[in-house]
Write a protein that holds these residues in place. Structure first.
Motif, PDB file in Angstrom:
ATOM      1  N   PRO A 134       0.795  -1.232   0.000  1.00 53.17           N
ATOM      2  CA  PRO A 134       0.000   0.000   0.000  1.00 53.17           C
ATOM      3  C   PRO A 134       0.830   1.285   0.000  1.00 53.17           C
ATOM      4  O   PRO A 134       0.364   2.324  -0.478  1.00 53.17           O
ATOM      5  CB  PRO A 134      -0.827  -0.118   1.288  1.00 53.17           C
ATOM      6  N   ASP A 135       2.062   1.232   0.528  1.00 54.58           N
ATOM      7  CA  ASP A 135       2.870   2.450   0.604  1.00 54.58           C
ATOM      8  C   ASP A 135       3.821   2.611  -0.586  1.00 54.58           C
ATOM      9  O   ASP A 135       4.637   3.532  -0.617  1.00 54.58           O
ATOM     10  CB  ASP A 135       3.667   2.490   1.914  1.00 54.58           C
ATOM     11  N   LEU A 136       3.737   1.722  -1.571  1.00 56.10           N
ATOM     12  CA  LEU A 136       4.594   1.826  -2.756  1.00 56.10           C
ATOM     13  C   LEU A 136       4.181   3.050  -3.580  1.00 56.10           C
ATOM     14  O   LEU A 136       2.994   3.319  -3.772  1.00 56.10           O
ATOM     15  CB  LEU A 136       4.459   0.556  -3.600  1.00 56.10           C
ATOM     16  N   LEU A 137       5.175   3.791  -4.070  1.00 54.47           N
ATOM     17  CA  LEU A 137       4.918   4.997  -4.844  1.00 54.47           C
ATOM     18  C   LEU A 137       5.163   4.745  -6.327  1.00 54.47           C
ATOM     19  O   LEU A 137       5.936   3.844  -6.692  1.00 54.47           O
ATOM     20  CB  LEU A 137       5.831   6.134  -4.368  1.00 54.47           C
ATOM     21  N   PRO A 138       4.541   5.538  -7.215  1.00 55.78           N
ATOM     22  CA  PRO A 138       4.808   5.387  -8.651  1.00 55.78           C
ATOM     23  C   PRO A 138       6.294   5.479  -8.994  1.00 55.78           C
ATOM     24  O   PRO A 138       6.789   4.756  -9.861  1.00 55.78           O
ATOM     25  CB  PRO A 138       4.015   6.545  -9.268  1.00 55.78           C
ATOM     26  N   SER A 139       7.020   6.364  -8.315  1.00 55.64           N
ATOM     27  CA  SER A 139       8.457   6.511  -8.581  1.00 55.64           C
ATOM     28  C   SER A 139       9.237   5.259  -8.190  1.00 55.64           C
ATOM     29  O   SER A 139      10.323   5.001  -8.720  1.00 55.64           O
ATOM     30  CB  SER A 139       9.019   7.724  -7.835  1.00 55.64           C
ATOM     31  N   ASP A 140       8.687   4.465  -7.252  1.00 51.88           N
ATOM     32  CA  ASP A 140       9.336   3.197  -6.881  1.00 51.88           C
ATOM     33  C   ASP A 140       9.217   2.164  -7.996  1.00 51.88           C
ATOM     34  O   ASP A 140       9.934   1.166  -8.002  1.00 51.88           O
ATOM     35  CB  ASP A 140       8.694   2.615  -5.613  1.00 51.88           C
ATOM     36  N   VAL A 141       8.304   2.411  -8.930  1.00 52.18           N
ATOM     37  CA  VAL A 141       8.059   1.484 -10.027  1.00 52.18           C
ATOM     38  C   VAL A 141       8.784   1.916 -11.293  1.00 52.18           C
ATOM     39  O   VAL A 141       9.513   1.140 -11.920  1.00 52.18           O
ATOM     40  CB  VAL A 141       6.534   1.358 -10.297  1.00 52.18           C
ATOM     41  N   VAL A 142       8.593   3.172 -11.691  1.00 57.29           N
ATOM     42  CA  VAL A 142       9.136   3.633 -12.980  1.00 57.29           C
ATOM     43  C   VAL A 142      10.488   4.325 -12.849  1.00 57.29           C
ATOM     44  O   VAL A 142      11.240   4.424 -13.822  1.00 57.29           O
ATOM     45  CB  VAL A 142       8.148   4.572 -13.696  1.00 57.29           C
ATOM     46  N   GLY A 143      10.807   4.831 -11.672  1.00 58.41           N
ATOM     47  CA  GLY A 143      12.060   5.543 -11.498  1.00 58.41           C
ATOM     48  C   GLY A 143      11.821   6.987 -11.097  1.00 58.41           C
ATOM     49  O   GLY A 143      10.688   7.466 -11.064  1.00 58.41           O
ATOM     50  N   VAL A 144      12.907   7.685 -10.829  1.00 60.66           N
ATOM     51  CA  VAL A 144      12.789   9.064 -10.349  1.00 60.66           C
ATOM     52  C   VAL A 144      13.923   9.911 -10.934  1.00 60.66           C
ATOM     53  O   VAL A 144      15.027   9.420 -11.177  1.00 60.66           O
ATOM     54  CB  VAL A 144      12.823   9.102  -8.809  1.00 60.66           C
ATOM     55  N   GLN A 145      13.609  11.157 -11.179  1.00 60.90           N
ATOM     56  CA  GLN A 145      14.609  12.098 -11.671  1.00 60.90           C
ATOM     57  C   GLN A 145      15.008  13.037 -10.540  1.00 60.90           C
ATOM     58  O   GLN A 145      14.149  13.645  -9.905  1.00 60.90           O
ATOM     59  CB  GLN A 145      14.053  12.900 -12.852  1.00 60.90           C
ATOM     60  N   THR A 146      16.325  13.152 -10.283  1.00 61.20           N
ATOM     61  CA  THR A 146      16.816  14.002  -9.200  1.00 61.20           C
ATOM     62  C   THR A 146      17.811  15.022  -9.748  1.00 61.20           C
ATOM     63  O   THR A 146      18.397  14.830 -10.824  1.00 61.20           O
ATOM     64  CB  THR A 146      17.502  13.167  -8.107  1.00 61.20           C
ATOM     65  N   PHE A 198      19.980  17.271 -14.167  1.00 64.23           N
ATOM     66  CA  PHE A 198      19.050  16.284 -13.644  1.00 64.23           C
ATOM     67  C   PHE A 198      19.505  14.894 -14.073  1.00 64.23           C
ATOM     68  O   PHE A 198      19.944  14.703 -15.209  1.00 64.23           O
ATOM     69  CB  PHE A 198      17.640  16.551 -14.163  1.00 64.23           C
ATOM     70  N   GLU A 199      19.413  13.959 -13.154  1.00 65.02           N
ATOM     71  CA  GLU A 199      19.804  12.577 -13.443  1.00 65.02           C
ATOM     72  C   GLU A 199      18.616  11.657 -13.179  1.00 65.02           C
ATOM     73  O   GLU A 199      17.942  11.783 -12.162  1.00 65.02           O
ATOM     74  CB  GLU A 199      20.981  12.163 -12.582  1.00 65.02           C
ATOM     75  N   PHE A 200      18.376  10.747 -14.125  1.00 61.17           N
ATOM     76  CA  PHE A 200      17.256   9.812 -13.987  1.00 61.17           C
ATOM     77  C   PHE A 200      17.750   8.476 -13.469  1.00 61.17           C
ATOM     78  O   PHE A 200      18.710   7.902 -13.997  1.00 61.17           O
ATOM     79  CB  PHE A 200      16.561   9.616 -15.340  1.00 61.17           C
ATOM     80  N   PHE A 201      17.114   7.998 -12.415  1.00 61.93           N
ATOM     81  CA  PHE A 201      17.430   6.690 -11.849  1.00 61.93           C
ATOM     82  C   PHE A 201      16.309   5.729 -12.230  1.00 61.93           C
ATOM     83  O   PHE A 201      15.151   5.933 -11.833  1.00 61.93           O
ATOM     84  CB  PHE A 201      17.580   6.782 -10.334  1.00 61.93           C
ATOM     85  N   GLU A 202      16.641   4.720 -13.007  1.00 65.08           N
ATOM     86  CA  GLU A 202      15.643   3.794 -13.526  1.00 65.08           C
ATOM     87  C   GLU A 202      14.995   2.979 -12.412  1.00 65.08           C
ATOM     88  O   GLU A 202      15.661   2.536 -11.480  1.00 65.08           O
ATOM     89  CB  GLU A 202      16.265   2.843 -14.549  1.00 65.08           C
TER      90      GLU A 202
END
Length: 323
Positions: free
Chosen positions: A77-89, A97-101
């Motif tokens: 239930p606490d999983l976020l969309p960014s935990d699935v597709v990745g996040v840009q920081t 900006f760097e994208f982490f898959e």
């Protein structure tokens, strides 16, 4: 165009099926359907009660192909969309900006208990399952090819779960059940594996990722006569008119049936699709796409019941030069 010949395809399929069946005992039809889905490059939803090897089937399939990147997502239930597709920081030192898959950037993604994640997180899979890409900050990022999502869910437990919406279900080519072991000896073998602490991760690979790509290409070249395509259309169109159906099959479902029928024909060693291939794959491809009326649910009518009626009544094309 695939350089693979039918004899090599048959050998790879036999090796792959035997390897998975060495762990998933007594379920050759389940294994075959899972591989048909794989060769048709569709996504697979395995729905069944706890403890019948849903996740083990996904793992066994993934471990059988060497060179394939495999990622697992434990949906919570606490999983976020960014935990699935990745996040840009933002990298302050480089001022870029760097994208982490995320874990979807793999050949085989195992989504365990997918219905435990919130609808917001589930929706993170919509684009990648349909288009094989993830768009982050306006930039599309393709995932590796081939790309297969194998998800599991428990249909009887509702506490702390979120039912998959129709748009999400429609992304899965097939929904299959594993079921209980068919015989006592099969269950004894399963118990022996459990006592020996045998895990699907211990399975060796029997083919390479390039072999899998060639098999997928060969499946695409399997001929499907226009009359057989018409047969698919008749079946799916009948679902839209059936009295017990509130939402019938979309053209995406029709395409999925045709693609799965191509893979089924290839698995049986044929270079052409017959109406029987369509009939075999119709229910696992279509059963999760039908939305029944409240009256039908009160009568305890199921999607499989509706499809059985349609498959019985739909006129089957006469044998012809399907190839």
């Amino acid at each position: 165009m695939s350089t693979l010949d039918s004899e090599t395809f048959d050998r790879h399929f036999a090796n792959l099926s035997a390897n998975i069946s060495d762990f998933i005992r007594g379920k050759p039809e389940v294994v075959r359907l899972a591989l048909v889905c794989l060769f048709a490059q569709g996504h697979l939803l395995i729905e069944d009660v706890p403890g019948v090897a849903k996740t083990s089937l996904a793992k066994a399939l993934a471990k059988s192909v060497s060179g394939a990147t495999v990622k697992r997502i434990q949906f919570t239930p606490d999983l976020l969309p960014s935990d699935v597709v990745g996040v840009q920081t933002y990298d302050q030192s480089a001022h870029t900006f760097e994208f982490f898959e995320g874990p979807v950037f793999a050949n085989i993604v195992i989504g365990d208990e997918i219905n435990r994640a919130s609808p917001k997180t589930q929706s993170a899979l919509l684009e990648v399952m349909a288009e094989r890409q993830v768009t982050v900050d306006g930039r599309p990022r393709p995932v590796p090819a081939p790309f297969l999502c194998i998800a599991t869910q428990n249909p009887i437990e509702h506490h702390g779960t979120y039912a998959l919406p129709e748009a999400q279900l429609d992304r899965f080519m097939m929904r299959i059940k594993v079921g209980y072991p068919p015989g006592v000896d099969d269950e004894v073998d399963i118990i022996a594996d459990g006592v020996a602490r045998r895990a699907p991760e211990e399975l060796g690979s029997v083919m390479t990722l390039d072999d899998l790509r060639d098999m997928i290409e060969l499946v695409r070249s399997v001929h499907i006569e226009r009359e057989v395509q018409r047969y698919v259309a008749v079946i799916t169109r009948e679902t839209r008119k059936h009295a017990s159906v509130r939402l019938g099959i979309s053209p995406r479902g029709s395409i999925a049936v045709a693609a799965a029928a191509q893979a089924h024909a290839a698995v049986l060693g044929r270079s052409f699709v017959t109406p029987e291939d369509v009939r075999v794959v119709a229910k696992p491809v279509l059963n999760h796409r039908l939305l029944l009326t409240p009256e039908a649910r009160v009568r305890k009518q199921t999607a499989e019941d509706v499809l059985d009626e349609i498959l019985v009544s739909a006129p089957v094309p006469r044998p012809s030069k399907w190839g």
